[in-house]
Scaffold this motif. Structure first.
Motif, mmCIF file in Angstrom:
data_model
loop_
_atom_site.group_PDB
_atom_site.id
_atom_site.type_symbol
_atom_site.label_atom_id
_atom_site.label_comp_id
_atom_site.label_asym_id
_atom_site.label_seq_id
_atom_site.Cartn_x
_atom_site.Cartn_y
_atom_site.Cartn_z
ATOM 1 N N ALA A 143 -3.945 84.794 65.184
ATOM 2 C CA ALA A 143 -4.825 84.998 63.293
ATOM 3 C C ALA A 143 -4.245 86.173 62.603
ATOM 4 N N LEU A 144 -2.973 87.143 62.805
ATOM 5 C CA LEU A 144 -2.135 87.766 61.911
ATOM 6 C C LEU A 144 -0.978 87.437 61.921
ATOM 7 N N MET A 145 -0.456 87.150 63.563
ATOM 8 C CA MET A 145 0.860 86.429 62.903
ATOM 9 C C MET A 145 1.631 85.563 62.083
ATOM 10 N N GLY A 146 0.819 84.658 61.870
ATOM 11 C CA GLY A 146 0.878 83.206 61.348
ATOM 12 C C GLY A 146 1.163 84.254 59.530
ATOM 13 N N TRP A 147 0.127 84.424 59.277
ATOM 14 C CA TRP A 147 0.041 85.463 58.080
ATOM 15 C C TRP A 147 1.079 86.191 57.552
ATOM 16 N N ALA A 148 1.597 87.051 58.995
ATOM 17 C CA ALA A 148 2.349 87.706 58.448
ATOM 18 C C ALA A 148 3.816 87.171 58.815
ATOM 19 N N ALA A 208 -7.560 88.684 54.036
ATOM 20 C CA ALA A 208 -7.648 87.171 54.711
ATOM 21 C C ALA A 208 -7.560 86.988 56.614
ATOM 22 N N PRO A 209 -6.354 87.108 57.235
ATOM 23 C CA PRO A 209 -6.007 87.523 57.871
ATOM 24 C C PRO A 209 -6.852 88.119 58.866
ATOM 25 N N ILE A 210 -7.352 89.536 58.615
ATOM 26 C CA ILE A 210 -8.000 90.269 59.526
ATOM 27 C C ILE A 210 -9.501 89.402 59.359
ATOM 28 N N LEU A 211 -10.156 88.288 58.266
ATOM 29 C CA LEU A 211 -11.517 88.367 57.741
ATOM 30 C C LEU A 211 -10.964 87.368 59.553
ATOM 31 N N SER A 236 -12.002 84.678 64.788
ATOM 32 C CA SER A 236 -11.539 83.797 65.591
ATOM 33 C C SER A 236 -11.466 84.745 66.931
ATOM 34 N N ILE A 237 -12.467 85.635 66.569
ATOM 35 C CA ILE A 237 -12.511 87.040 67.933
ATOM 36 C C ILE A 237 -13.909 86.583 68.714
ATOM 37 N N MET A 238 -14.788 86.068 68.127
ATOM 38 C CA MET A 238 -15.851 85.764 68.164
ATOM 39 C C MET A 238 -16.213 84.158 68.216
ATOM 40 N N TRP A 239 -15.349 83.358 67.694
ATOM 41 C CA TRP A 239 -15.056 82.358 68.725
ATOM 42 C C TRP A 239 -14.476 82.394 70.480
ATOM 43 N N VAL A 240 -13.671 83.209 69.975
ATOM 44 C CA VAL A 240 -13.128 83.361 71.948
ATOM 45 C C VAL A 240 -14.008 84.120 72.893
ATOM 46 N N ALA A 267 -11.969 84.303 55.426
ATOM 47 C CA ALA A 267 -11.091 84.266 54.915
ATOM 48 C C ALA A 267 -10.404 83.198 53.467
ATOM 49 N N PHE A 268 -11.229 81.905 54.125
ATOM 50 C CA PHE A 268 -10.582 81.261 52.770
ATOM 51 C C PHE A 268 -11.090 81.612 51.469
ATOM 52 N N ALA A 269 -11.692 82.198 51.532
ATOM 53 C CA ALA A 269 -12.377 82.792 49.471
ATOM 54 C C ALA A 269 -11.291 83.726 49.340
ATOM 55 N N ALA A 270 -11.364 84.721 50.846
ATOM 56 C CA ALA A 270 -10.365 85.680 50.251
ATOM 57 C C ALA A 270 -8.970 85.304 50.105
ATOM 58 N N ALA A 271 -8.362 84.306 50.322
ATOM 59 C CA ALA A 271 -7.303 84.105 50.043
ATOM 60 C C ALA A 271 -6.922 82.749 49.091
#
Length: 327
Positions: free
Chosen positions: A185-190, A199-202, A207-211, A260-264
């Motif tokens: 989730a960080l790598m794609g944005w980076a 956005a990527p941090i959110l 994703s952590i909670m989903w996992v 995250a969507f809102a921030a982006a």
């Protein structure tokens, strides 16, 4: 290939599907390595891949303008392929490492004693060699990205190395798994911007909670054996309150994704994917029977559908921005 592998005979591992291509196509001498990498159980690399693709797609539609050409509103196909190869390689390396650390525990658990190390189908030296080969393949992929992404990717190895030990010391090993499995989730944005923003941090936190949620469902398969050998997990911690916890975890994940969507400033149609994913998560919670191992495995695997729904929502958002002026 119906027989389950043991010290006496080669075969498939207990939780691999019968008739998988690994056992139909690969020579028998390659089976133990395919099992170490979990090529016969691809759901792991698929779930590892989704945060990467979400992040890449979110980066493509971030702060989109109507005049942006369509290719810039969609994630780079090359990056998507690289993330897929990297997910397969690094999930395989991580699983091989996990099996090396957990060989004695795996030998005492019904579902895992057929794995190649406890069943004696491969030596520890061979497993370590295979681990290094997979890690090098992952490194080759990582080197295709910008320097910020390379350093970010390498920093995740600390979490990956720590994860197999967590089940011995904490009831929350799924949290550490979430830290590792959500790194994409960080790598794609980076890979697109060579930096990190809200956005990527959110997206990462969600994703952590989903996992944690889906791996808790998965861990309910082994809770009885885990209790006997002293392995700790959120499945054992949550127990009969698992559904309540899943409501909080999946709900929190969706809130973070929406933030995250809102921030982006992602296009509004992208939210349709989140709504559909939320409906799927709600169904998982509604039908879950924590005492039915087969159903737990099925529901765990169904989280690939969550991945598709969120990703396609973001792709739809990009298409909407490009096509709206033409309507």
């Amino acid at each position: 290939m119906e027989n389950i592998q043991s010290k006496e005979a080669q075969g498939r591992v207990a939780d691999a599907p019968s008739g998988h291509w690994v056992y139909r196509i690969l020579p028998r001498r390659a089976w133990p390595y395919a099992q170490l990498a979990r090529w016969d159980r691809p759901i792991g690399w698929i779930l590892l891949l989704w945060p990467c693709w979400w992040s890449a797609a979110l980066g493509a539609v971030a702060f989109a303008r109507p005049e942006d050409p369509l290719p810039t509103l969609l994630p780079s196909p090359l990056f998507l392929v690289l993330f897929m190869i990297g997910a397969i390689a690094m999930r395989g390396a991580g699983c091989t490492y996990n099996d090396l650390i957990d060989e004695k525990i795996d030998a005492e658990v019904e579902r895992t004693r057929s794995r190649p190390l406890p069943s004696g189908q491969v030596s520890r030296k061979q497993a370590w060699t295979f681990l290094v080969a997979q890690a090098l393949a992952g490194l080759v992929v990582l080197l295709q990205f910008n320097s910020f992404s390379i350093m970010l990717g390498l920093s995740s190895l600390v979490i990956v190395a720590a994860y197999p030990f967590m089940k011995r010391f904490t009831d929350w090993p799924q949290f550490v798994l979430g830290l590792a499995f959500s790194w994409g989730a960080l790598m794609g944005w980076a890979s697109a911007f060579a930096d990190l923003e809200a956005a990527p941090i959110l997206l990462y936190i969600g994703s952590i909670m989903w996992v944690i949620g889906y791996d808790t469902i998965y861990a309910h398969q082994d809770k009885e054996d885990d209790a006997l050998v002293g392995v700790r997990s959120t499945a054992r911690l949550f127990g009969t309150n698992t559904k309540m916890w899943l409501v909080g975890l999946y709900g929190g994940a969706l809130i973070c994704f929406a933030a995250a969507f809102a921030a982006a400033e992602a296009p509004m149609p992208a939210l349709a994917g989140l709504v559909a994913a939320g409906a799927h998560m709600a169904r998982q919670i509604r039908v879950l029977d924590i005492d039915d191992p087969d159903q737990c495995l099925k529901l765990f695997k169904s989280n690939s559908t969550v991945g598709w729904l969120i990703f396609l929502g973001l792709i739809g958002g990009g298409l909407w921005v490009a096509l709206k002026p033409l309507l």
